[in-house]
Design an enzyme around this catalytic site. Structure first.
Site, PDB file in Angstrom:
ATOM      1  CG  ASN A 143      -1.704   1.258   1.396  1.00 47.48           C
ATOM      2  OD1 ASN A 143      -1.771   2.078   0.474  1.00 47.48           O
ATOM      3  ND2 ASN A 143      -2.329   1.434   2.553  1.00 47.48           N
ATOM      4  CE  LYS A 162      -0.067   3.186   4.791  1.00 43.55           C
ATOM      5  NZ  LYS A 162       0.037   3.295   6.243  1.00 43.55           N
ATOM      6  CG  HIS A 218      -5.664   2.070   5.211  1.00 47.69           C
ATOM      7  ND1 HIS A 218      -5.206   2.992   6.133  1.00 47.69           N
ATOM      8  CD2 HIS A 218      -4.675   1.156   5.050  1.00 47.69           C
ATOM      9  CE1 HIS A 218      -3.979   2.639   6.496  1.00 47.69           C
ATOM     10  NE2 HIS A 218      -3.633   1.541   5.860  1.00 47.69           N
ATOM     11  CD  GLU A 235      -2.780   5.530   6.750  1.00 48.26           C
ATOM     12  OE1 GLU A 235      -2.759   5.571   5.509  1.00 48.26           O
ATOM     13  OE2 GLU A 235      -1.898   4.961   7.430  1.00 48.26           O
ATOM     14  CD  GLU A 264      -3.380  -2.247   7.273  1.00 53.67           C
ATOM     15  OE1 GLU A 264      -2.315  -2.546   6.738  1.00 53.67           O
ATOM     16  OE2 GLU A 264      -3.968  -1.178   7.064  1.00 53.67           O
ATOM     17  N   GLY A 289       2.834   2.333  10.833  1.00 53.16           N
ATOM     18  CA  GLY A 289       3.816   3.405  10.667  1.00 53.16           C
ATOM     19  C   GLY A 289       4.516   3.785  11.962  1.00 53.16           C
ATOM     20  CB  SER A 344       5.477  -1.779  12.036  1.00 50.03           C
ATOM     21  OG  SER A 344       5.090  -0.441  12.273  1.00 50.03           O
TER      22      SER A 344
END
Ligand code: 13P
Length: 251
Positions: free
Chosen positions: A9, A11, A96, A98, A167, A173, A213
């Site tokens: 991904n 992003k 996702h 985010e 996730e 991250g 991660s």
């Protein structure tokens, strides 16, 4: 059918030239050493057509990172599932964290997006996962159950096309990975939730990926768990060698 998958991904990273170069490098590495899993790169909308032109479909599959909850029309700036499909993409990441966190995407919208993706022949990579507070207060299993159940108006046939990506938001991250046991426990929980609704066969055939991660140094231990069918990779998918290092966790 359940399969092992490593999906990148990207992003909101890479210019078009950088993205094409990255995809090209991934493709080249996979030509030299065949993957023992399906490899997908999920890239910004602007890159889809150009990336599709440099990857070989038997080596690398293409995905988008989102699509609209609307089929078409006056929605300035949005990109529909049929537009994504028309670039040659086969997958689309939906839900996702985010998107949920920064763009307020809710279960209703995500169901609409999922249905449109499926209607247009795209395979959703549907993301679920708890935030740190929910991990710490112990509600994480219920939170993730609710996110999976948001799709439970789909038919078994439709649900069978979905790849789930767990996730944990606190691991994205941050350099802080869920332990392989934490991942395994949640993946087993997700499979149980799916089995309760759709039966054991659908559950056993579902691919459930871990994201957060994930890197070459921890992928092998994570992927060795019986309910972890691969990974959804952010940062480490931006370097072809690191991404390849994760793919090689499957041998
Ligand atoms: P990182 O691998 O950068 O933690 O991101 C994970 C992720 O969000 C993939 O969708």
């Amino acid at each position: 059918m359940r399969k092992n998958i490593v999906a990148g991904n990207w992003k909101m990273n890479t210019t078009l030239d950088e993205g094409v170069e990255l995809a090209n490098n991934v493709n080249t590495l996979l030509k030299e050493k065949k993957a023992n899993c399906e490899v997908i790169v999920c890239v910004p909308f602007t890159h889809l057509t150009s990336v599709n032109a440099v990857i070989e479909p038997e080596l690398v599959k293409l995905g988008a990172e989102n699509c609209s909850e609307h089929a078409k029309g006056a929605y300035t700036g949005e990109v529909s599932a049929s537009m994504v499909k028309s670039t040659g993409a086969q997958y689309v990441i939906l839900g996702h964290s985010e998107r949920r966190q920064y763009f307020g995407e809710n279960n209703e919208q995500l169901l609409a997006k999922t249905k449109l993706a499926l209607e247009n022949g795209l395979l959703p990579i549907f993301c679920v996962g708890e935030v740190l507070e929910e991990r710490e207060n112990g509600s994480y299993n219920d939170v993730v159950r609710g996110q999976v159940e948001a799709l439970f108006s789909l038919t078994p046939e439709e649900f069978g096309k979905i790849v789930i990506a767990y996730e944990p938001v606190w691991a994205i991250g941050t350099g802080k990975t869920a332990t392989s046991d934490q991942a395994e426990d949640m993946h087993a929980h997700i499979r149980k939730v799916i089995a309760e609704k759709y039966g054991q066969e659908v559950a056993d055939n579902s691919s459930i990926l871990y994201g957060g991660s994930c890197k070459p140094s921890n992928a092998k231990e994570l992927f060795a768990k019986p309910n972890v069918d691969g990974g959804l990779i952010g940062g480490a998918s931006l370097k072809a060698e690191d991404f390849m290092g994760i793919i090689e966790a499957f041998g």
